[in-house]
Design a protein around this motif. Structure first.
Motif, PDB file in Angstrom:
ATOM      1  N   TYR A  47       0.854  -1.187   0.000  1.00 55.86           N
ATOM      2  CA  TYR A  47       0.000   0.000   0.000  1.00 55.86           C
ATOM      3  C   TYR A  47       0.890   1.237   0.000  1.00 55.86           C
ATOM      4  O   TYR A  47       1.497   1.601   1.008  1.00 55.86           O
ATOM      5  N   TYR A  48       0.953   1.899  -1.165  1.00 51.25           N
ATOM      6  CA  TYR A  48       1.775   3.097  -1.326  1.00 51.25           C
ATOM      7  C   TYR A  48       0.988   4.334  -0.909  1.00 51.25           C
ATOM      8  O   TYR A  48      -0.094   4.604  -1.443  1.00 51.25           O
ATOM      9  N   GLY A  49       1.523   5.101   0.024  1.00 52.87           N
ATOM     10  CA  GLY A  49       0.940   6.377   0.396  1.00 52.87           C
ATOM     11  C   GLY A  49       1.801   7.511  -0.121  1.00 52.87           C
ATOM     12  O   GLY A  49       2.954   7.661   0.301  1.00 52.87           O
ATOM     13  N   GLN A  50       1.238   8.295  -1.058  1.00 47.94           N
ATOM     14  CA  GLN A  50       2.017   9.397  -1.625  1.00 47.94           C
ATOM     15  C   GLN A  50       1.303  10.741  -1.496  1.00 47.94           C
ATOM     16  O   GLN A  50       1.883  11.787  -1.756  1.00 47.94           O
ATOM     17  N   SER A  51       0.035  10.669  -1.072  1.00 46.82           N
ATOM     18  CA  SER A  51      -0.731  11.897  -0.880  1.00 46.82           C
ATOM     19  C   SER A  51      -1.886  11.606   0.075  1.00 46.82           C
ATOM     20  O   SER A  51      -2.163  10.449   0.405  1.00 46.82           O
ATOM     21  N   ALA A  52      -2.573  12.676   0.501  1.00 49.35           N
ATOM     22  CA  ALA A  52      -3.703  12.512   1.416  1.00 49.35           C
ATOM     23  C   ALA A  52      -4.834  11.712   0.765  1.00 49.35           C
ATOM     24  O   ALA A  52      -5.642  11.082   1.463  1.00 49.35           O
ATOM     25  N   GLU A  53      -4.890  11.699  -0.561  1.00 47.04           N
ATOM     26  CA  GLU A  53      -5.927  10.932  -1.256  1.00 47.04           C
ATOM     27  C   GLU A  53      -5.777   9.432  -1.004  1.00 47.04           C
ATOM     28  O   GLU A  53      -6.771   8.690  -0.979  1.00 47.04           O
ATOM     29  N   ASP A  54      -4.536   8.978  -0.824  1.00 41.09           N
ATOM     30  CA  ASP A  54      -4.314   7.545  -0.600  1.00 41.09           C
ATOM     31  C   ASP A  54      -4.883   7.080   0.734  1.00 41.09           C
ATOM     32  O   ASP A  54      -5.202   5.905   0.905  1.00 41.09           O
ATOM     33  N   LYS A  55      -5.038   7.986   1.683  1.00 40.33           N
ATOM     34  CA  LYS A  55      -5.562   7.627   2.997  1.00 40.33           C
ATOM     35  C   LYS A  55      -7.033   7.216   2.929  1.00 40.33           C
ATOM     36  O   LYS A  55      -7.498   6.407   3.747  1.00 40.33           O
ATOM     37  N   VAL A  56      -7.757   7.747   1.934  1.00 36.32           N
ATOM     38  CA  VAL A  56      -9.206   7.509   1.884  1.00 36.32           C
ATOM     39  C   VAL A  56      -9.633   6.695   0.655  1.00 36.32           C
ATOM     40  O   VAL A  56     -10.824   6.594   0.369  1.00 36.32           O
ATOM     41  N   ARG A  57      -8.698   6.132  -0.068  1.00 32.27           N
ATOM     42  CA  ARG A  57      -9.065   5.318  -1.238  1.00 32.27           C
ATOM     43  C   ARG A  57      -9.814   4.075  -0.790  1.00 32.27           C
ATOM     44  O   ARG A  57      -9.582   3.541   0.304  1.00 32.27           O
ATOM     45  N   PRO A  74       2.650  -1.195   4.329  1.00 33.75           N
ATOM     46  CA  PRO A  74       2.514   0.219   3.929  1.00 33.75           C
ATOM     47  C   PRO A  74       3.878   0.771   3.483  1.00 33.75           C
ATOM     48  O   PRO A  74       4.912   0.431   4.054  1.00 33.75           O
ATOM     49  N   ILE A  75       3.854   1.646   2.477  1.00 28.55           N
ATOM     50  CA  ILE A  75       5.074   2.248   1.952  1.00 28.55           C
ATOM     51  C   ILE A  75       4.868   3.754   1.874  1.00 28.55           C
ATOM     52  O   ILE A  75       3.887   4.227   1.285  1.00 28.55           O
ATOM     53  N   VAL A  76       5.781   4.510   2.473  1.00 28.70           N
ATOM     54  CA  VAL A  76       5.669   5.968   2.496  1.00 28.70           C
ATOM     55  C   VAL A  76       7.019   6.593   2.152  1.00 28.70           C
ATOM     56  O   VAL A  76       8.062   5.975   2.337  1.00 28.70           O
ATOM     57  N   PRO A  77       7.011   7.846   1.648  1.00 29.32           N
ATOM     58  CA  PRO A  77       8.282   8.507   1.322  1.00 29.32           C
ATOM     59  C   PRO A  77       9.015   9.035   2.539  1.00 29.32           C
ATOM     60  O   PRO A  77      10.212   9.317   2.472  1.00 29.32           O
ATOM     61  N   ALA A  78       8.321   9.173   3.678  1.00 34.81           N
ATOM     62  CA  ALA A  78       8.944   9.668   4.907  1.00 34.81           C
ATOM     63  C   ALA A  78       8.112   9.197   6.092  1.00 34.81           C
ATOM     64  O   ALA A  78       6.883   9.058   5.989  1.00 34.81           O
ATOM     65  N   VAL A  79       8.770   8.965   7.227  1.00 31.85           N
ATOM     66  CA  VAL A  79       8.076   8.441   8.412  1.00 31.85           C
ATOM     67  C   VAL A  79       6.950   9.366   8.851  1.00 31.85           C
ATOM     68  O   VAL A  79       5.859   8.917   9.221  1.00 31.85           O
ATOM     69  N   ASP A  80       7.170  10.679   8.794  1.00 28.50           N
ATOM     70  CA  ASP A  80       6.174  11.619   9.304  1.00 28.50           C
ATOM     71  C   ASP A  80       4.960  11.769   8.391  1.00 28.50           C
ATOM     72  O   ASP A  80       4.030  12.512   8.712  1.00 28.50           O
ATOM     73  N   LYS A  81       4.951  11.055   7.255  1.00 27.80           N
ATOM     74  CA  LYS A  81       3.804  11.107   6.345  1.00 27.80           C
ATOM     75  C   LYS A  81       2.843   9.935   6.549  1.00 27.80           C
ATOM     76  O   LYS A  81       1.807   9.862   5.899  1.00 27.80           O
ATOM     77  N   PHE A  82       3.180   9.019   7.458  1.00 20.69           N
ATOM     78  CA  PHE A  82       2.374   7.808   7.616  1.00 20.69           C
ATOM     79  C   PHE A  82       0.916   8.122   7.953  1.00 20.69           C
ATOM     80  O   PHE A  82      -0.009   7.668   7.272  1.00 20.69           O
ATOM     81  N   SER A  83       0.687   8.872   9.004  1.00 22.06           N
ATOM     82  CA  SER A  83      -0.690   9.132   9.443  1.00 22.06           C
ATOM     83  C   SER A  83      -1.460   9.965   8.431  1.00 22.06           C
ATOM     84  O   SER A  83      -2.696   9.902   8.369  1.00 22.06           O
ATOM     85  N   GLU A  84      -0.750  10.722   7.603  1.00 27.74           N
ATOM     86  CA  GLU A  84      -1.395  11.577   6.605  1.00 27.74           C
ATOM     87  C   GLU A  84      -1.741  10.812   5.322  1.00 27.74           C
ATOM     88  O   GLU A  84      -2.744  11.109   4.673  1.00 27.74           O
TER      89      GLU A  84
END
Length: 360
Positions: A47-57, A74-84
């Motif tokens: 599960y790639y998270g690259q924007s806030a849209e990915d949180k609600v897909r 889950p895969i994110v570009p930075a640790v602090d972006k996980f919850s977002e």
């Protein structure tokens, strides 16, 4: 070859072409769509998270259930972006941070570890000549520790009062990779020569770090290389970029080294039972028939009680007839006496899986 392992990609993927290309030599791993899932085969959802849209897909897949049975990464570009960026249903899962393209190899190896196609012990043996490369070896050791590996370096890792050579050989046989700091005096030590020979015979992946005045060794003919341009000086601190490049190349070839080490192990099993009928099962286990009925689960390190449990869980998914014995097989030619004693003690009990040393 038929698909044996499935990967689903969700969210907004990035560097995906490079990841998929890295599996080109593994036709048993397939990228599938949600509607193509075969519930009988191992599955991993990326599960790639690259924007806030990915949180609600929303997808036709129960992410909470897949998370509960540990089938999502889950895969994110930075640790602090996980919850977002990542759905709340995956909030309890530790994410993989993919911040640059060079980290795709590390992601690939994480996927292989999840499928059981690569040891997740991440043990690295550092072989070096103290009078030449102590400073670089210590830098490499410290960085590997920071990155979550389990490196072995004799000056740090050996306890007082133990059999020096026995421990060295055990750690080599247990390692995922053998990092050889090939300095000009590498062959002036009987220890380093014995270490290299053992790694070569066991099929362990060798990463050779060479310097302008390095010598060639037949045991390392097929090793991977990192060529350093700097002249060797034992008391200097190398640029951190140099250390990072060594680790990057090591990670690139870790899966290849694992497959070679596993092949050497399975070849040893086939040699030991050369008169028996054999077949490779879908999880990589090997069945031995005719005069005996045994299924062997190969592992490339010295087994522990946890390995027995994991092997039992893996083999329980196979259609193994009643009465067929289940065993772990391993190469114990350099196994420490205390570890061998523990394995023998476990084998005394009526456990559903036992251990067998292919070299015995």
């Amino acid at each position: 070859m038929n698909t044996a392992y499935q990967i689903i990609v969700l969210g907004t993927p990035y560097y995906l072409d490079k990841l998929m290309a890295s599996f080109n030599d593994m036709p048993y791993i397939s990228f599938v769509n949600v509607v193509e899932i075969n519930e009988r085969l191992p599955l991993l959802c990326l599960y790639y998270g690259q924007s806030a849209e990915d949180k609600v897909r929303r997808y036709q897949i129960d992410l909470a259930y897949r998370a509960k049975i540990e089938e999502v990464l889950p895969i994110v570009p930075a640790v602090d972006k996980f919850s977002e960026y990542i759905p709340d249903a995956l909030g309890s899962i530790n994410a993989f941070v993919l911040s640059k393209e060079k980290e795709v190899e590390k992601l690939k190896n994480r996927i292989l570890s999840w499928f059981g196609l690569l040891d997740n012990t991440r043990k690295i043996f550092i072989s070096y000549k103290r009078s030449d490369t102590t400073a670089l070896a210590h830098q490499l050791f410290d960085t590997l520790i920071y990155k979550g590996y389990i490196p072995f370096l004799d000056s740090y890792s050996l306890e007082p009062g133990v059999d020096f050579q026995e421990y060295l050989m055990n750690e080599i046989s247990d390692a995922d990779m053998f990092v050889m700091l090939n300095s000009s005096n590498y062959d002036q030590s009987e220890y380093t020569k014995a270490e290299l020979l053992a790694a070569s015979r066991l099929g362990i992946g060798i990463l050779q770090v060479t310097f302008p005045d390095s010598k060639k060794f037949g045991e390392a003919d097929f090793s991977s290389h990192v060529k350093l341009k700097e002249q060797l000086e034992n008391d200097i601190k190398y640029p951190q970029e140099t250390v990072e490049e060594i680790i990057y190349q090591m990670e690139r070839y870790r899966a290849q080294g694992f497959r070679t080490k596993r092949r050497v192990l399975v070849d040893g099993l086939k040699s030991k039972y050369s008169g028996e009928q054999m077949a490779t099962l879908e999880d990589g286990s090997v069945s031995v028939g005719t005069t005996q009925a045994v299924v062997y689960h190969p592992i490339t390190h010295v087994p522990t009680s946890e390995d027995l449990q994991l092997a039992f869980q893996s083999m329980s998914k196979l259609r193994i007839p009643e009465g067929v014995e289940k065993r772990i097989c391993y190469y114990g030619i350099h196994c420490r006496h205390d570890k061998r004693s523990h394995i023998d003690w476990l084998n005394q009990y009526n456990l559903p899986v036992k251990s067998e040393d292919v070299s015995a």
